[in-house]
Design an enzyme around this catalytic site. Structure first.
Site, PDB file in Angstrom:
ATOM      1  N   ASP A  92       0.807  -1.220   0.000  1.00  0.00           N
ATOM      2  CA  ASP A  92       0.000   0.000   0.000  1.00  0.00           C
ATOM      3  C   ASP A  92       0.842   1.273   0.000  1.00  0.00           C
ATOM      4  O   ASP A  92       0.300   2.371  -0.123  1.00  0.00           O
ATOM      5  CB  ASP A  92      -0.994   0.008   1.177  1.00  0.00           C
ATOM      6  CG  ASP A  92      -0.318  -0.058   2.530  1.00  0.00           C
ATOM      7  OD1 ASP A  92       0.914  -0.222   2.573  1.00  0.00           O
ATOM      8  OD2 ASP A  92      -1.020   0.045   3.554  1.00  0.00           O
ATOM      9  N   HIS A 134      -1.163   7.835   9.244  1.00  0.00           N
ATOM     10  CA  HIS A 134      -0.739   6.462   9.557  1.00  0.00           C
ATOM     11  C   HIS A 134       0.782   6.296   9.632  1.00  0.00           C
ATOM     12  O   HIS A 134       1.253   5.312  10.211  1.00  0.00           O
ATOM     13  CB  HIS A 134      -1.279   5.476   8.515  1.00  0.00           C
ATOM     14  CG  HIS A 134      -2.761   5.320   8.516  1.00  0.00           C
ATOM     15  ND1 HIS A 134      -3.481   5.019   9.657  1.00  0.00           N
ATOM     16  CD2 HIS A 134      -3.667   5.424   7.503  1.00  0.00           C
ATOM     17  CE1 HIS A 134      -4.766   4.946   9.343  1.00  0.00           C
ATOM     18  NE2 HIS A 134      -4.905   5.190   8.055  1.00  0.00           N
ATOM     19  N   GLY A 142      -0.212   2.538   5.247  1.00  0.00           N
ATOM     20  CA  GLY A 142      -1.544   2.992   4.844  1.00  0.00           C
ATOM     21  C   GLY A 142      -1.562   4.190   3.921  1.00  0.00           C
ATOM     22  O   GLY A 142      -2.290   5.155   4.177  1.00  0.00           O
ATOM     23  N   ASP A 169     -11.177  11.034  10.163  1.00  0.00           N
ATOM     24  CA  ASP A 169     -11.004  10.038   9.107  1.00  0.00           C
ATOM     25  C   ASP A 169     -11.739   8.749   9.468  1.00  0.00           C
ATOM     26  O   ASP A 169     -11.916   8.439  10.646  1.00  0.00           O
ATOM     27  CB  ASP A 169      -9.506   9.758   8.957  1.00  0.00           C
ATOM     28  CG  ASP A 169      -9.112   9.101   7.661  1.00  0.00           C
ATOM     29  OD1 ASP A 169      -9.351   7.888   7.532  1.00  0.00           O
ATOM     30  OD2 ASP A 169      -8.535   9.776   6.803  1.00  0.00           O
ATOM     31  N   HIS A 171     -10.523   5.945   9.287  1.00  0.00           N
ATOM     32  CA  HIS A 171      -9.520   5.050   9.864  1.00  0.00           C
ATOM     33  C   HIS A 171      -8.899   5.673  11.112  1.00  0.00           C
ATOM     34  O   HIS A 171      -8.734   6.891  11.199  1.00  0.00           O
ATOM     35  CB  HIS A 171      -8.420   4.764   8.839  1.00  0.00           C
ATOM     36  CG  HIS A 171      -8.930   4.160   7.568  1.00  0.00           C
ATOM     37  ND1 HIS A 171      -9.429   4.930   6.529  1.00  0.00           N
ATOM     38  CD2 HIS A 171      -9.027   2.868   7.167  1.00  0.00           C
ATOM     39  CE1 HIS A 171      -9.807   4.132   5.540  1.00  0.00           C
ATOM     40  NE2 HIS A 171      -9.588   2.882   5.903  1.00  0.00           N
ATOM     41  N   ASP A 258     -12.830  10.031   3.714  1.00  0.00           N
ATOM     42  CA  ASP A 258     -13.231   8.641   3.471  1.00  0.00           C
ATOM     43  C   ASP A 258     -14.318   8.196   4.440  1.00  0.00           C
ATOM     44  O   ASP A 258     -14.834   7.087   4.339  1.00  0.00           O
ATOM     45  CB  ASP A 258     -12.040   7.688   3.506  1.00  0.00           C
ATOM     46  CG  ASP A 258     -11.175   7.845   4.741  1.00  0.00           C
ATOM     47  OD1 ASP A 258     -11.555   8.611   5.644  1.00  0.00           O
ATOM     48  OD2 ASP A 258     -10.097   7.216   4.791  1.00  0.00           O
ATOM     49  N   TYR A 297     -11.200   8.831  -1.083  1.00  0.00           N
ATOM     50  CA  TYR A 297     -10.837   8.132  -2.310  1.00  0.00           C
ATOM     51  C   TYR A 297     -11.927   8.177  -3.372  1.00  0.00           C
ATOM     52  O   TYR A 297     -11.739   7.670  -4.465  1.00  0.00           O
ATOM     53  CB  TYR A 297     -10.415   6.698  -1.962  1.00  0.00           C
ATOM     54  CG  TYR A 297      -9.357   6.732  -0.880  1.00  0.00           C
ATOM     55  CD1 TYR A 297      -8.058   7.107  -1.180  1.00  0.00           C
ATOM     56  CD2 TYR A 297      -9.686   6.472   0.461  1.00  0.00           C
ATOM     57  CE1 TYR A 297      -7.097   7.202  -0.181  1.00  0.00           C
ATOM     58  CE2 TYR A 297      -8.730   6.570   1.455  1.00  0.00           C
ATOM     59  CZ  TYR A 297      -7.436   6.935   1.128  1.00  0.00           C
ATOM     60  OH  TYR A 297      -6.485   7.049   2.123  1.00  0.00           O
TER      61      TYR A 297
END
Length: 368
Positions: A92, A134, A142, A169, A171, A258, A297
């Site tokens: 990634d 991240h 990430g 986020d 995440h 996201d 994204y």
């Protein structure tokens, strides 16, 4: 209208961010939509001052920064694969040409914004090309190669003793939390998906920090399908508690888009309106505040969201019709700034959300 809003806009930073395939052209769409709505005239525009190696090692390890510097001119990325894996470069976070320049510009964008606040040149600073939460001290993770947020917080702490970090986020903001998990000077608050297998599989409510920083890490774990109403309620309840116990001198907000409905990696039902509630609440505290981008994204939805949030920061209303500009056709077929509410099944039970707030209240009471 809010005054003294700074906006980071730099062609070099925008262009090099396109090297990340998942967000290709995102920066261009965001900046041009903000411009098309006429919002630039309400802000001071600042170009990026690239981060130095000393800036990068204010958080990242010397060996990691040295590797990025060495790899900057590589063309054959299969060489030294073992070293790449050691630093999280692969899958990634694939290595690409000019990787060090990328790290320097990405970190430099948020550093420039933080310096604007430190110097008192603005009360609010915006860097939508930042927010890479991240990245760890010695590895990429990430899609994040450099943790511009941690580096910017270090800059803010040159003037502001206590910094509050808020992560919206989808995440968990693991890199930022890990960086300050032992510190009582930086409180991190992350609202994120914590369903089984959802990256990065951290951010449980009982992850509260360590040592002198115990209870200064606040996690709000959510399940698939959370709604605008639930998210707004949670943010208000949690942040009222946080504000009572942590008297911040400056604030950093990561506005990862996201978390919006329609994102290919997200699982929530949110629209920009709930993020707007969060942003307006933070603005109401009238503290020096840095707003950053992050995930996002679905490129057009992200541009819509961050343009809407920018409008709130400068106190302007947006027409629902997307203005004509070079990327106008990317917003078809409706050409509307609005994003419809998602229809994903909501697994967040009101009683469970109340338990989250109650547990956070109990945790925070330990530092009163």
């Amino acid at each position: 209208m809010l005054s003294h809003v700074a906006y980071i806009e730099d062609d070099s930073l925008t262009a090099i961010c396109s090297n990340i395939p998942n967000v290709k052209d995102r920066g261009k769409l965001v900046h041009r939509l903000v411009e098309a709505y006429g919002l630039f005239k309400f802000m001071k525009i600042f170009p990026v001052i690239p981060a130095s190696r000393d800036d990068l090692v204010s958080f990242h390890s010397q060996s990691y920064v040295d590797f990025l510097f060495e790899a900057n001119e590589w063309s054959d990325f299969e060489q030294r694969e073992d070293d790449q894996l050691e630093y999280g470069l692969g899958y990634d976070c694939p290595l690409f040409k000019n990787i060090y320049e990328f790290a320097s510009l990405v970190a430099g964008g948020s550093l420039t914004a933080a310096k604007v606040l430190v110097d008192g040149d603005a009360q609010v600073a915006i860097n939508w090309c930042g927010g890479w939460h991240h990245a760890q001290r010695d590895e990429a993770k990430g899609f994040c190669y450099v943790n511009d947020i941690v580096i910017a917080i270090h800059k803010l702490r040159e003037r502001f003793d206590r910094v509050l970090y808020i992560d919206l986020d989808a995440h968990h903001g693991d890199g930022v939390e890990n960086a300050f998990s032992f510190s009582p000077k930086v409180m991190t608050v992350s609202f994120h998906n914590y369903d089984l297998g959802f990256f990065p599989c951290s951010g449980a409510i009982n992850e509260v920090g360590f040592g002198a920083g115990k209870y200064y890490s606040v996690n709000v774990p959510l399940k698939d399908g959370v709604t605008d109403e639930q998210y707004s309620w949670l943010f208000t309840g949690v942040m009222d508690l946080v504000k009572t116990v942590f008297r911040s001198d400056a604030i950093v907000v990561q506005c990862g888009a996201d978390c919006l409905t329609g994102d290919p990696v997200g699982t929530f039902n949110l629209t920009p309106h709930s993020l707007g509630v969060c942003v307006q609440k933070v603005l109401s505290w009238q503290q020096p505040t840095l707003f950053l981008g992050g995930g996002g994204y679905n490129i057009t939805n992200t541009a819509k969201c961050w343009t809407f949030l920018t409008s709130l920061m400068v106190g302007q209303n947006l027409s629902s019709d997307i203005p004509d500009h070079p990327y106008f056709l990317r917003y078809g077929p409706d050409f509307d700034i609005e994003i419809s509410v998602g229809l994903r099944k909501n697994n967040n039970i009101p009683s469970d959300l109340k338990k989250i707030v109650d547990m956070i209240s109990t945790n925070l009471s330990q530092i009163l």
